[in-house]
Design an enzyme around this catalytic site. Structure first.
Site, PDB file in Angstrom:
ATOM      1  N   THR A  88       7.190  -0.512   8.472  1.00  0.00           N
ATOM      2  CA  THR A  88       7.970   0.150   9.780  1.00  0.00           C
ATOM      3  C   THR A  88       6.250   0.097  10.547  1.00  0.00           C
ATOM      4  O   THR A  88       7.214  -0.727  11.674  1.00  0.00           O
ATOM      5  CB  THR A  88       7.376   1.854   9.621  1.00  0.00           C
ATOM      6  OG1 THR A  88       8.132   1.576   7.833  1.00  0.00           O
ATOM      7  CG2 THR A  88       7.741   2.077   9.914  1.00  0.00           C
ATOM      8  N   ASP A  93      -0.762   1.738 -22.695  1.00  0.00           N
ATOM      9  CA  ASP A  93      -1.752   0.713 -23.100  1.00  0.00           C
ATOM     10  C   ASP A  93      -1.261  -0.372 -23.655  1.00  0.00           C
ATOM     11  O   ASP A  93      -1.148  -2.091 -23.317  1.00  0.00           O
ATOM     12  CB  ASP A  93      -2.675   0.990 -23.313  1.00  0.00           C
ATOM     13  CG  ASP A  93      -3.873   2.109 -22.960  1.00  0.00           C
ATOM     14  OD1 ASP A  93      -3.556   1.969 -21.906  1.00  0.00           O
ATOM     15  OD2 ASP A  93      -4.618   2.772 -24.046  1.00  0.00           O
ATOM     16  N   GLY A 109       2.500  -1.490   5.245  1.00  0.00           N
ATOM     17  CA  GLY A 109       3.245  -1.375   6.847  1.00  0.00           C
ATOM     18  C   GLY A 109       3.954  -1.936   7.035  1.00  0.00           C
ATOM     19  O   GLY A 109       4.458  -2.994   8.422  1.00  0.00           O
ATOM     20  N   GLU A 155     -11.420   6.360 -25.453  1.00  0.00           N
ATOM     21  CA  GLU A 155     -12.152   5.404 -23.869  1.00  0.00           C
ATOM     22  C   GLU A 155     -13.307   4.347 -24.085  1.00  0.00           C
ATOM     23  O   GLU A 155     -12.970   3.513 -23.640  1.00  0.00           O
ATOM     24  CB  GLU A 155     -12.129   6.387 -22.609  1.00  0.00           C
ATOM     25  CG  GLU A 155     -10.283   7.151 -22.064  1.00  0.00           C
ATOM     26  CD  GLU A 155     -10.291   6.444 -21.698  1.00  0.00           C
ATOM     27  OE1 GLU A 155     -10.341   5.925 -20.807  1.00  0.00           O
ATOM     28  OE2 GLU A 155      -8.556   7.059 -21.669  1.00  0.00           O
ATOM     29  N   GLY A 214       7.702  -5.948   0.590  1.00  0.00           N
ATOM     30  CA  GLY A 214       6.414  -5.744   0.172  1.00  0.00           C
ATOM     31  C   GLY A 214       6.459  -4.402  -0.576  1.00  0.00           C
ATOM     32  O   GLY A 214       7.618  -3.587  -0.202  1.00  0.00           O
ATOM     33  N   PRO A 215       5.649  -4.250  -0.972  1.00  0.00           N
ATOM     34  CA  PRO A 215       5.781  -2.815  -1.443  1.00  0.00           C
ATOM     35  C   PRO A 215       5.137  -1.719  -0.712  1.00  0.00           C
ATOM     36  O   PRO A 215       5.214  -1.931   0.531  1.00  0.00           O
ATOM     37  CB  PRO A 215       3.938  -2.714  -2.494  1.00  0.00           C
ATOM     38  CG  PRO A 215       3.268  -4.255  -2.151  1.00  0.00           C
ATOM     39  CD  PRO A 215       4.574  -4.630  -1.388  1.00  0.00           C
ATOM     40  N   PRO A 216       5.492  -0.711  -1.055  1.00  0.00           N
ATOM     41  CA  PRO A 216       5.533   0.782   0.018  1.00  0.00           C
ATOM     42  C   PRO A 216       3.807   1.083   0.492  1.00  0.00           C
ATOM     43  O   PRO A 216       3.182   0.778  -0.687  1.00  0.00           O
ATOM     44  CB  PRO A 216       5.797   1.961  -0.973  1.00  0.00           C
ATOM     45  CG  PRO A 216       6.278   1.506  -2.290  1.00  0.00           C
ATOM     46  CD  PRO A 216       5.812  -0.336  -2.309  1.00  0.00           C
ATOM     47  N   GLY A 217       4.475   1.004   1.418  1.00  0.00           N
ATOM     48  CA  GLY A 217       2.826   1.159   2.366  1.00  0.00           C
ATOM     49  C   GLY A 217       1.795  -0.211   2.895  1.00  0.00           C
ATOM     50  O   GLY A 217       1.150   0.845   3.374  1.00  0.00           O
TER      51      GLY A 217
HETATM   52  P1  ADP Z   1       5.924   0.738   4.879  1.00  0.00           P
HETATM   53  O1  ADP Z   1       6.918   0.509   5.758  1.00  0.00           O
HETATM   54  O2  ADP Z   1       5.188  -0.812   4.345  1.00  0.00           O
HETATM   55  O3  ADP Z   1       5.757   1.678   3.340  1.00  0.00           O
HETATM   56  P2  ADP Z   1       3.879   1.675   7.052  1.00  0.00           P
HETATM   57  O4  ADP Z   1       4.055   0.844   8.274  1.00  0.00           O
HETATM   58  O5  ADP Z   1       4.613   2.858   6.332  1.00  0.00           O
HETATM   59  O6  ADP Z   1       4.156   1.363   5.194  1.00  0.00           O
HETATM   60  O7  ADP Z   1       2.635   2.308   6.553  1.00  0.00           O
HETATM   61  C1  ADP Z   1       2.280   3.440   6.967  1.00  0.00           C
HETATM   62  C2  ADP Z   1       1.058   3.642   7.638  1.00  0.00           C
HETATM   63  O8  ADP Z   1      -0.029   3.203   7.031  1.00  0.00           O
HETATM   64  C3  ADP Z   1       1.019   3.123   8.938  1.00  0.00           C
HETATM   65  O9  ADP Z   1       1.384   4.019   9.047  1.00  0.00           O
HETATM   66  C4  ADP Z   1      -0.509   3.143   8.961  1.00  0.00           C
HETATM   67  O10 ADP Z   1      -1.241   4.090   9.156  1.00  0.00           O
HETATM   68  C5  ADP Z   1      -0.738   2.423   7.592  1.00  0.00           C
HETATM   69  N1  ADP Z   1      -1.162   1.097   7.191  1.00  0.00           N
HETATM   70  C6  ADP Z   1       0.448   0.319   7.162  1.00  0.00           C
HETATM   71  N2  ADP Z   1       0.396  -0.952   6.598  1.00  0.00           N
HETATM   72  C7  ADP Z   1      -1.192  -0.923   7.349  1.00  0.00           C
HETATM   73  C8  ADP Z   1      -1.414  -2.196   7.779  1.00  0.00           C
HETATM   74  N3  ADP Z   1      -1.519  -3.668   7.274  1.00  0.00           N
HETATM   75  N4  ADP Z   1      -2.337  -2.223   8.860  1.00  0.00           N
HETATM   76  C9  ADP Z   1      -2.870  -0.833   9.159  1.00  0.00           C
HETATM   77  N5  ADP Z   1      -2.433  -0.428   8.910  1.00  0.00           N
HETATM   78  C10 ADP Z   1      -1.398   0.394   7.921  1.00  0.00           C
HETATM   79 ZN    ZN Z   2      -6.044   3.868 -22.725  1.00  0.00          ZN
HETATM   80 MG    MG Z   3       7.735   2.443   5.713  1.00  0.00          MG
END
Ligand code: ADP
Ligand code: ZN
Ligand code: MG
Length: 621
Positions: free
Chosen positions: A216, A510, A214, A434, A209-212
Site C-alpha cells: 500500500t 514441529d 509495504g 523445549e 508480497g506478504p502482508p505488511g
Molecule cells: P501492505 O500493504 O504490504 O500490507 P502496508 O503498506 O500497509 O503493507 O504497510 C503498513 C505500514 O508498515 C506502512 O504504513 C509503513 O509504516 C510500514 N512499512 C511497511 N513496509 C515498509 C517499507 N518497506 N518501508 C518503510 N515502511 C514500511
Molecule cells: Zn516444539
Molecule cells: Mg496493505
C-alpha cells in the site's frame, strides 16, 4: 439469479423467466436467504422495517423471498447496522422503497433446504415477482441507464498535497520493487514520451508480497512521486451482502478515475474479488464476487491507455489464487514482487521509522536489524513504536537499546501471557520438549545459535519456545543443514518420547514444519539420491508463498509418487533417530537443563550457551 442490468434480456425471455420463477418459487419449499452473515444479525418485525423506511432510516435493502436485509444510515449518512426481517405479502414494497430513497435489489435465493410455512412459500415469490416487474417497468420507461444505481464507489481519493505526500523516500528495503515502479511514475508523468513512440503503457501492475511489506505504501508513493490522484479501495469492500453493489462500484470507480486522469487506482486485497472463478465460492458459488470480477475485467479492457493514463495498481499476498483472466496481457500483466526486507533493508526501514522517536546515542539499529530476520516493514514500524512505548512506560526520556530488545520479543511472540498457567505436568512436558529442541539444535551444523529457552506461554499457540537467532541472513542452506533443521524440529518430540514414553499433541507444528522441509528437499531441491535432481513440484514455491500450502505436483507415475512419499518419510525418520540418539547420550544434560528451566521458566544468554557447549555428538548421529 440476481437482477442484472446489462445485457438486457429480450422481453419474451423475461416473461418466460417470470413464469419460470413463479412456478419454481411455488414448487420449491427450500428457499431461504442464507445466513451467511451468521446468526448474529438482529431481526426486527416487518412493521418495524416499514416504519424505518418511512422515517428514511434505511439506506439500502436487499429483498429476498424469505428475508429482507436492510442497512440503516447513521447520523452522518454513512452505512450503519444491518438488520433482517421476514417479508409479508406486499406488492407495493418496491415503490415504497423507491419513494423513500432506499437503494435496493432483489436477491436470488440460495439452494438451501428449509421448510417454510405455507405463507412463506406462496407470498414471497410474489414479492419477488413484483420487484422483478418493477425493474422491467422502470427500464422500459426510460429510467436512468443503470437501473440499479446502488452503491456509489466508496473509493478514498488521495490527491497530492492533500495529505503529507508519500514518496519513495518513505519506503525502504524493497529496492527491486522501487526500481520497477520508477518506470510507472515515468508513464504517469510523461505518457507522451512513450505513446509517441508507439509504446503501450501498461494498465495493470500487481504488487505481490506478504502482508505488511509495504505494498500500500508503495502504491501511495507512486502517486506521490508522480503527483497524481490516487483512488484506493479494498477488494473486500467490493464484496458485500448486497447483490449488484460490487460491480456498480467498480464501474463508478473507473468513471471517477477517468475524469481525473492521469491517476492511479489502487485495489488492495485483489484476491477478495479476483479469486479464481473455477475455485467455486465458499459462500455457495458467489455470484456477487463473480459479477464484480467480470466488471473489473470489462473496465480494464475498456479504457484505452492511449489518451487517458489510468494505471491500476493492485496488491495481493495470494497471487496463486487469482483468476487467470486477471493476469492476461492488457490487464495485470506486470507483477512486482514486494518481499520481506533483508538485513540492510531492515536497517533502512528502522531508520525511517526511528526518525520520529527520540533515540539514545547507544541505540544500534544495525544490531536490531540483525536480530529481526523475517520481519516485514510493518513489523519493524510496530517494533519501533513498541520500544518507544516501553521507554515511556519506564519514564525514560529516550528510547534505549534494552527497550528494543524487549520489544523484539513482544513482537516475535506476542505479549507474555503469564496468566495462562500450565499445570505441573504440562509444564514439565513443555520443559523437556523445549530443551530437546535446544540440545539437538546446538549440535546441528550451520544452525542458528540457541539464544533462549522459555516455558512462559506466549501468544496463541506456542506453549513454550526455543529461540534461535541467526548471526547473519542466510539465503542458501545445504543438505546437511536442512537435515539438521529437521532433526532439531524433532528434538522436542523425541525428548517427550525418551522421558515420558508417550507423545503429546504439542509437537504437531514441529512435525508439520519438518515434513514440509523434507518434502521440499525431495521435490523442490532435488536432494534425494533415489529421485535425482528433478523438481517434482511446479516450482512456485517462493519465499513469500511459503505459507504451508503444498505446491501442486507435476503429473507423475504412481511409482514416483510412492518413491517421494518414502523419501520424505525417510528424511523425517532419519532426523527423528538422530534426535533420539543425541538426547539419549546427553540425557543427564537434558535432565539438568529441564529442571533448571522448570525453576526459572526462562534460560538465556551466556549461561545457556555455556551449558549447550557440553552437548556431545554420539557416534551414531
Ligand atoms: P501492505 O500493504 O504490504 O500490507 P502496508 O503498506 O500497509 O503493507 O504497510 C503498513 C505500514 O508498515 C506502512 O504504513 C509503513 O509504516 C510500514 N512499512 C511497511 N513496509 C515498509 C517499507 N518497506 N518501508 C518503510 N515502511 C514500511
Ligand atoms: Zn516444539
Ligand atoms: Mg496493505
Amino acid at each position: 439469479m440476481a437482477i442484472k442490468k446489462d445485457p438486457q434480456p429480450p422481453r419474451s425471455r423475461l416473461i418466460l423467466n417470470i413464469v419460470f420463477l413463479v412456478a419454481s418459487g411455488l414448487l420449491l419449499l427450500n428457499i431461504l436467504l442464507p445466513g451467511f452473515l451468521g446468526p448474529s444479525m438482529a431481526r426486527e418485525p416487518y412493521s418495524m422495517f416499514i416504519h424505518r423506511v418511512q422515517e428514511h432510516e434505511v439506506m439500502r435493502a436487499s429483498v429476498g423471498q424469505e428475508e429482507i436485509r436492510y442497512q440503516l444510515k447513521n447520523e452522518n449518512g454513512e452505512p450503519g447496522e444491518v438488520y433482517a426481517t421476514t417479508p409479508i405479502f406486499d406488492l407495493n414494497l418496491p415503490h415504497l422503497l423507491e419513494d423513500n430513497g432506499v437503494e435496493f435489489a432483489a436477491v436470488s435465493p440460495p439452494k438451501n433446504q428449509w421448510l417454510g410455512s405455507l405463507l412463506s412459500w406462496v407470498i414471497p415469490p410474489l414479492i419477488f415477482v413484483a420487484i422483478w416487474r418493477f425493474f422491467i417497468a422502470r427500464s422500459a420507461g426510460g429510467g436512468p441507464a443503470g437501473a440499479l444505481s446502488i452503491g456509489k464507489s466508496r473509493a478514498k481519493v488521495y490527491v497530492e498535497g492533500e495529505s503529507a505526500k508519500i514518496t519513495f523516500n518513505d519506503v525502504a528495503g524493497v529496492e527491486e520493487a522501487k526500481t520497477e515502479l520508477v518506470e510507472i511514475v515515468d508513464f504517469l508523468k510523461t505518457p507522451k514520451r512513450f505513446t509517441e513512440l508507439g509504446a503501450k503503457i501498461p494498465k495493470g501492475v500487481l504488487l505481490v508480497g506478504p502482508p505488511g511489506t509495504g505494498k500500500t505504501l508503495l502504491a501511495k508513493a507512486v502517486a506521490g512521486e508522480a503527483g497524481v490522484a490516487f483512488f484506493s479501495i479494498s477488494g473486500s469492500e467490493f464484496v458485500e451482502l448486497f447483490v449488484g453493489v460490487g460491480s456498480s462500484r467498480v464501474r463508478d470507480l473507473f468513471e471517477q478515475a477517468k475524469k481525473q486522469a492521469p491517476c492511479i487506482i489502487f485495489i488492495d486485497e485483489l484476491d477478495a474479488i479476483g479469486k479464481s472463478r473455477s475455485s467455486g465460492g465458499f459462500y455457495g458459488g458467489n455470484d456477487e464476487r463473480e459479477q464484480t470480477l467480470n466488471q473489473l475485467l470489462t473496465e480494464m479492457d475498456g479504457f484505452d491507455a492511449g489518451d487517458t493514463t489510468v494505471i491500476v495498481l493492485a496488491a495481493t499476498n495470494r497471487p496463486e489464487s487469482l483468476d487467470a483472466a486477471l493476469l492476461r496481457p492488457g490487464r495485470f500483466d506486470r507483477q512486482v514482487l514486494v518481499d520481506r526486507p533483508d538485513l540492510i533493508g531492515r536497517e533502512a526501514i528502522l531508520k525511517i521509522h526511528a526518525k520520529d522517536v527520540k533515540l539514545a546515542d547507544s541505540v544500534n539499529l544495525k544490531a536490531i536489524a540483525t536480530r529481526t530476520p523475517g520481519f516485514a516493514g510493518a513489523d519493524l514500524a510496530n517494533l519501533v513504536n513498541e520500544a518507544a512505548l516501553l521507554a515511556a512506560r519506564n519514564n525514560r526520556q529516550e528510547v534505549i537499546q534494552e527497550d528494543f530488545a524487549e520489544a523484539i520479543e513482544r513482537v516475535v511472540a506476542g505479549l507474555e501471557k503469564k496468566s495462562r498457567v500450565l499445570n505441573e505436568r504440562e509444564k514439565k512436558i513443555v520443559a523437556y520438549h523445549e530443551v530437546g529442541h535446544a540440545l539437538v539444535g546446538a549440535l546441528m551444523p550451520g544452525s542458528d545459535q540457541v539464544e533462549k529457552i522459555s516455558i512462559v506461554p506466549r501468544g496463541m499457540a506456542a506453549l513454550g519456545y526455543t529461540l534461535q537467532l541467526p548471526t547473519e541472513d542466510r539465503f542458501l542452506r545445504d543438505e546437511a543443514e536442512l537435515k539438521g533443521q529437521i532433526a532439531t524440529l524433532l528434538g522436542g518430540r523425541s525428548a517427550e518420547e525418551l522421558i515420558f514414553g508417550s507423545i503429546t499433541t504439542g509437537a504437531a507444528n514441529d512435525l508439520q514444519r519438518a515434513t514440509d522441509l523434507a518434502e521440499q528437499m525431495v521435490t523442490t531441491y532435488g536432494m534425494s539420491q533415489v529421485l535425482g535432481p528433478l523438481a517434482y513440484d511446479r516450482g512456485q514455491r517462493n519465499a513469500f508463498l511459503d505459507n504451508g500450502m503444498p505446491n501442486s505436483r507435476r503429473p507423475m507415475s504412481e511409482q514416483t509418487a510412492k518413491a517421494i512419499d518414502e523419501e520424505v518419510k525417510g528424511l523425517v525418520e532419519e532426523g527423528h533417530q538422530r534426535a533420539l540418539a543425541i538426547l539419549g547420550s546427553n540425557r543427564d544434560l537434558l535432565e539438568t537443563l529441564a529442571q533448571q528451566l522448570l525453576e526459572a521458566e526462562v534460560i538465556e544468554g551466556e549461561s545457556l550457551r555455556d551449558t549447550l557447549k557440553q552437548v556431545n555428538m554420539p557416534e551414531s548421529a
